[in-house]
Design a protein around this motif. Structure first.
Motif, PDB file in Angstrom:
ATOM      1  N   ASN A 129       0.830  -1.219   0.000  1.00  0.00           N
ATOM      2  CA  ASN A 129       0.000   0.000   0.000  1.00  0.00           C
ATOM      3  C   ASN A 129       0.856   1.257   0.000  1.00  0.00           C
ATOM      4  OD1 ASN A 129      -2.482  -1.247  -0.060  1.00  0.00           O
ATOM      5  ND2 ASN A 129      -2.824  -1.118   2.140  1.00  0.00           N
ATOM      6  N   LYS A 130       1.840   1.292   0.889  1.00  0.00           N
ATOM      7  CA  LYS A 130       2.730   2.454   0.972  1.00  0.00           C
ATOM      8  C   LYS A 130       3.515   2.623  -0.322  1.00  0.00           C
ATOM      9  CE  LYS A 130       3.854   2.546   5.933  1.00  0.00           C
ATOM     10  NZ  LYS A 130       3.292   3.810   6.343  1.00  0.00           N
ATOM     11  N   ALA A 131       4.043   1.526  -0.844  1.00  0.00           N
ATOM     12  CA  ALA A 131       4.856   1.587  -2.060  1.00  0.00           C
ATOM     13  C   ALA A 131       4.041   2.087  -3.247  1.00  0.00           C
ATOM     14  CB  ALA A 131       5.453   0.215  -2.364  1.00  0.00           C
ATOM     15  N   ALA A 132       2.803   1.609  -3.377  1.00  0.00           N
ATOM     16  CA  ALA A 132       1.949   2.038  -4.485  1.00  0.00           C
ATOM     17  C   ALA A 132       1.603   3.523  -4.365  1.00  0.00           C
ATOM     18  CB  ALA A 132       0.685   1.190  -4.533  1.00  0.00           C
ATOM     19  N   ALA A 133       1.333   3.986  -3.156  1.00  0.00           N
ATOM     20  CA  ALA A 133       1.020   5.402  -2.945  1.00  0.00           C
ATOM     21  C   ALA A 133       2.219   6.274  -3.307  1.00  0.00           C
ATOM     22  CB  ALA A 133       0.596   5.638  -1.496  1.00  0.00           C
ATOM     23  N   ILE A 134       3.406   5.839  -2.941  1.00  0.00           N
ATOM     24  CA  ILE A 134       4.622   6.585  -3.282  1.00  0.00           C
ATOM     25  C   ILE A 134       4.831   6.574  -4.791  1.00  0.00           C
ATOM     26  CG2 ILE A 134       7.151   6.530  -3.119  1.00  0.00           C
ATOM     27  CD1 ILE A 134       6.681   5.547  -0.150  1.00  0.00           C
ATOM     28  N   ALA A 135       4.614   5.433  -5.425  1.00  0.00           N
ATOM     29  CA  ALA A 135       4.791   5.319  -6.875  1.00  0.00           C
ATOM     30  C   ALA A 135       3.870   6.286  -7.613  1.00  0.00           C
ATOM     31  CB  ALA A 135       4.526   3.884  -7.316  1.00  0.00           C
ATOM     32  N   ILE A 136       2.583   6.222  -7.308  1.00  0.00           N
ATOM     33  CA  ILE A 136       1.601   7.067  -7.998  1.00  0.00           C
ATOM     34  C   ILE A 136       1.849   8.542  -7.688  1.00  0.00           C
ATOM     35  CG2 ILE A 136      -0.852   7.664  -8.135  1.00  0.00           C
ATOM     36  CD1 ILE A 136      -1.390   4.587  -7.717  1.00  0.00           C
ATOM     37  N   GLY A 137       2.111   8.851  -6.425  1.00  0.00           N
ATOM     38  CA  GLY A 137       2.374  10.237  -6.037  1.00  0.00           C
ATOM     39  C   GLY A 137       3.618  10.802  -6.698  1.00  0.00           C
ATOM     40  N   SER A 138       4.667  10.004  -6.781  1.00  0.00           N
ATOM     41  CA  SER A 138       5.917  10.457  -7.397  1.00  0.00           C
ATOM     42  C   SER A 138       5.715  10.771  -8.866  1.00  0.00           C
ATOM     43  CB  SER A 138       7.015   9.402  -7.242  1.00  0.00           C
ATOM     44  OG  SER A 138       7.305   9.178  -5.883  1.00  0.00           O
ATOM     45  N   VAL A 139       4.974   9.916  -9.558  1.00  0.00           N
ATOM     46  CA  VAL A 139       4.702  10.139 -10.981  1.00  0.00           C
ATOM     47  C   VAL A 139       3.867  11.398 -11.170  1.00  0.00           C
ATOM     48  CG1 VAL A 139       3.386   9.227 -12.944  1.00  0.00           C
ATOM     49  CG2 VAL A 139       5.010   7.755 -11.738  1.00  0.00           C
ATOM     50  N   LYS A 140       2.798  11.518 -10.397  1.00  0.00           N
ATOM     51  CA  LYS A 140       1.902  12.671 -10.558  1.00  0.00           C
ATOM     52  C   LYS A 140       2.577  13.992 -10.188  1.00  0.00           C
ATOM     53  CE  LYS A 140      -2.565  10.496 -10.330  1.00  0.00           C
ATOM     54  NZ  LYS A 140      -3.421  11.210 -11.235  1.00  0.00           N
TER      55      LYS A 140
END
Length: 172
Positions: A129-140
Motif C-alpha cells: 500500500n505504501k509503495a503504491a502510494a509513493i509510486a503514484i504520487g511520485s509520478v503525478k
C-alpha cells in the motif's frame, strides 16, 4: 500523460523502457531483476558490468540505464529500492527517489513510455500500500511529467493490481 495499471509479465511489454527493481550490484538477482536479466540476455549484464566498473554499482534510491537486449523494450532503467526497516531508515524517501531518478533518466533519454514494477515490494518487504502510494504520487508530482506520454504500473499479482487500481481512482 496517461497512466495504466496492468497485471502481466513486465518482460513482455513493448514500451520505450521497463524499470528493473535491481540490487546495488546490478548483476541480477531474484524476482523481476532475475527475469529481466534472463530474458534480456547478456547485453544487459555486459552494460551493468561496465557501469559497475565505472561507478561501483548503483546506490539505493538511484537509477542507471542500459540496453534492453532481447526484451521488446528499448531500454531497461535499473533502480535500487530500499529494504523495508519499519520506516526507520528513510525508506519512503529512498523509494520516492527511485521513481524520480527513473523519470529524470527517461526525460534525459527521450523515453516516452515506461513500465514500472512494484519496487521494493518483493524480498525487500516494503508494504505494498505504501509503495503504491509513493509510486503514484511520485509520478503525478514529477515536474517534467508532461514530457512522458504513458506510465504503466505492472502488477505481478492480483493484490497489487487491486491496490494500484484503488489508489489511482482516489487520486483522479
Amino acid at each position: 500523460m496517461e497512466i495504466e495499471i496492468i497485471k502481466t509479465d513486465i518482460t513482455e511489454i513493448q514500451v520505450d523502457a521497463i524499470v528493473n527493481a535491481a540490487n546495488t550490484s546490478l548483476l541480477g538477482g531474484g524476482g523481476v531483476d532475475g527475469a529481466i536479466h534472463r530474458k534480456g540476455g547478456k547485453a544487459i549484464l555486459d552494460e551493468c558490468v561496465q557501469i559497475r566498473n565505472k561507478q561501483g554499482g548503483c546506490k539505493v534510491g538511484d537509477a542507471v540505464i542500459t540496453t534492453a537486449g532481447n526484451l521488446p523494450s528499448k531500454y531497461v532503467i535499473h533502480t535500487v529500492g530500499p529494504v523495508w526497516n519499519n520506516g526507520k531508515s528513510h525508506e519512503e524517501e529512498l523509494l520516492q527517489s527511485c521513481y524520480l531518478r527513473v523519470l529524470e533518466l527517461a526525460v534525459e533519454n527521450n523515453i516516452k513510455t515506461i513500465a514500472f514494477p512494484g519496487i521494493s515490494t518483493g524480498i525487500y518487504r516494503f508494504p505494498k500500500n505504501k509503495a503504491a502510494a509513493i509510486a503514484i504520487g511520485s509520478v503525478k508530482d514529477f515536474d517534467k511529467i508532461l514530457e512522458i506520454d504513458k506510465i504503466i504500473f505492472v502488477c505481478f499479482d492480483e493484490e497489487s493490481f487491486e491496490i494500484y487500481t484503488s489508489l489511482l481512482e482516489k487520486k483522479l
